[in-house]
Design a protein around this motif. Structure first.
Motif, PDB file in Angstrom:
ATOM      1  N   ARG A 128       0.838  -1.202   0.000  1.00 32.45           N
ATOM      2  CA  ARG A 128       0.000   0.000   0.000  1.00 32.45           C
ATOM      3  C   ARG A 128       0.875   1.255   0.000  1.00 32.45           C
ATOM      4  NH1 ARG A 128      -2.671  -1.411   4.158  1.00 32.45           N
ATOM      5  NH2 ARG A 128      -4.172  -2.652   2.954  1.00 32.45           N
ATOM      6  N   ARG A 129       1.958   1.227   0.776  1.00 28.37           N
ATOM      7  CA  ARG A 129       2.844   2.385   0.842  1.00 28.37           C
ATOM      8  C   ARG A 129       3.676   2.541  -0.429  1.00 28.37           C
ATOM      9  NH1 ARG A 129       4.274   0.058   5.623  1.00 28.37           N
ATOM     10  NH2 ARG A 129       6.510  -0.014   5.106  1.00 28.37           N
ATOM     11  N   PHE A 130       3.952   1.422  -1.099  1.00 25.85           N
ATOM     12  CA  PHE A 130       4.772   1.488  -2.304  1.00 25.85           C
ATOM     13  C   PHE A 130       4.048   2.199  -3.448  1.00 25.85           C
ATOM     14  CE2 PHE A 130       6.709  -0.233  -6.205  1.00 25.85           C
ATOM     15  CZ  PHE A 130       8.020   0.115  -5.963  1.00 25.85           C
ATOM     16  N   ALA A 131       2.743   2.089  -3.498  1.00 26.83           N
ATOM     17  CA  ALA A 131       1.967   2.758  -4.540  1.00 26.83           C
ATOM     18  C   ALA A 131       2.222   4.267  -4.486  1.00 26.83           C
ATOM     19  CB  ALA A 131       0.481   2.461  -4.338  1.00 26.83           C
ATOM     20  N   PRO A 132       2.208   4.954  -5.647  1.00 29.49           N
ATOM     21  CA  PRO A 132       1.792   4.474  -6.986  1.00 29.49           C
ATOM     22  C   PRO A 132       2.944   3.983  -7.861  1.00 29.49           C
ATOM     23  CG  PRO A 132       2.041   6.843  -7.046  1.00 29.49           C
ATOM     24  CD  PRO A 132       2.395   6.419  -5.630  1.00 29.49           C
ATOM     25  N   ARG A 133       4.113   3.729  -7.285  1.00 31.88           N
ATOM     26  CA  ARG A 133       5.198   3.193  -8.107  1.00 31.88           C
ATOM     27  C   ARG A 133       4.786   1.835  -8.687  1.00 31.88           C
ATOM     28  NH1 ARG A 133       9.799   3.545  -3.673  1.00 31.88           N
ATOM     29  NH2 ARG A 133       7.939   3.576  -2.335  1.00 31.88           N
ATOM     30  N   PRO A 134       5.292   1.471  -9.872  1.00 29.57           N
ATOM     31  CA  PRO A 134       4.843   0.250 -10.555  1.00 29.57           C
ATOM     32  C   PRO A 134       5.203  -1.020  -9.783  1.00 29.57           C
ATOM     33  CG  PRO A 134       5.991   1.714 -12.075  1.00 29.57           C
ATOM     34  CD  PRO A 134       6.226   2.256 -10.708  1.00 29.57           C
TER      35      PRO A 134
END
Length: 263
Positions: free
Chosen positions: A189-195
């Motif tokens: 969830r925290r990684f978004a919005p990276r692909p």
């Protein structure tokens, strides 16, 4: 061009690594780090990631990027004993090592992780802006099964050689608490919005497909690739390798620009 063996330090532990370089010029863009999973069979820790250098060399040759795989502490030729926090630290140092080696040719890192390595990758990538993309192959959504039976898992880690020091860990409670501290779903969830791309075999008998779906849902915009008839070790499936190479190629196209060294 064949790759080269390397090593780097992680909190006093020397970790073995393999660096892949393309045969021709390198366009400035993301490097790739391939993370292996947790060992499975008896004494398997010593053989962990044994075939990964071949895959890394293929990635570098096919896509023209600098790439690396390495052995987490407690596996292969790397020092140390397994802990989840230790593996997280190892990957952070691995990112720094690849960026240092790549110099101006490497702009950010794409993490590729198989199984537990994928779960570690998302936990690290979530809080590291140097990570520009994630490809997770058969990842687990949590470490709760380890946390539920810590002494049993500790004995398993010793049996397979991931822990060789009989005095390690100093505190089983502290060591096992890490299994609930790191939450791959929350990290996605925290990684978004990276692909992010998640690949899973629909015949995986160790990690259910529902784990992949949890990670994809948490991210909100991740790609999900389910391979019919594929099992747990996707890196041995030619279809999975083809999907992975295609996805990394797209990540390179998003970020690659001419190197100042070539202008």
């Amino acid at each position: 061009m064949p790759g080269m063996d390397s090593s780097f330090e992680s909190h006093g532990h020397t970790l073995s690594a393999h660096i892949g370089r393309p045969p021709g010029a390198t366009a400035r863009g993301p490097g790739v780090i391939l993370c292996h999973g947790f060992p499975t069979g008896p004494l398997d820790a010593a053989r962990s990631a044994g075939m990964y250098p071949q895959l890394i060399d293929r990635i570098s040759s096919a896509l023209g990027c600098i790439s690396m795989t390495f052995n987490f502490r407690g596996t292969g030729q790397s020092d140390g004993d397994f802990s989840l926090q230790g593996w997280v630290d190892d990957l952070r140092y691995a990112i720094s090592h690849l960026l240092a080696i790549g110099g101006d040719d490497v702009d950010g890192v794409v993490l590729v992780g198989t199984n537990t390595g994928g779960s570690i990758a998302v936990c690290v990538g979530a809080d590291d802006p140097r990570v520009v993309g994630l490809a997770l192959l058969g990842p687990r959504a949590d470490f709760d099964d380890w946390a539920d039976h810590p002494r049993r898992f500790l004995e398993h880690a010793r049996e397979i050689g991931a822990i060789t020091d009989r005095k390690f860990p100093p505190s089983i409670d502290d060591w096992s608490r890490e299994f609930r501290r790191f939450r791959p779903v929350a990290a996605a969830r925290r990684f978004a919005p990276r692909p992010m791309m998640v690949m899973h075999g629909d015949d995986d008998d160790r990690v259910p497909v529902s784990d992949a779906r949890q990670l994809v849902t948490a991210h909100g915009n991740a790609e999900l690739s389910l391979l019919p008839g594929a099992g747990h070790r996707l890196r041995h499936d030619p279809r999975a390798v083809a999907v992975l190479l295609g996805w990394i190629d797209r990540m390179q196209a998003l970020h690659t620009h001419p190197s100042t060294a070539d202008t």
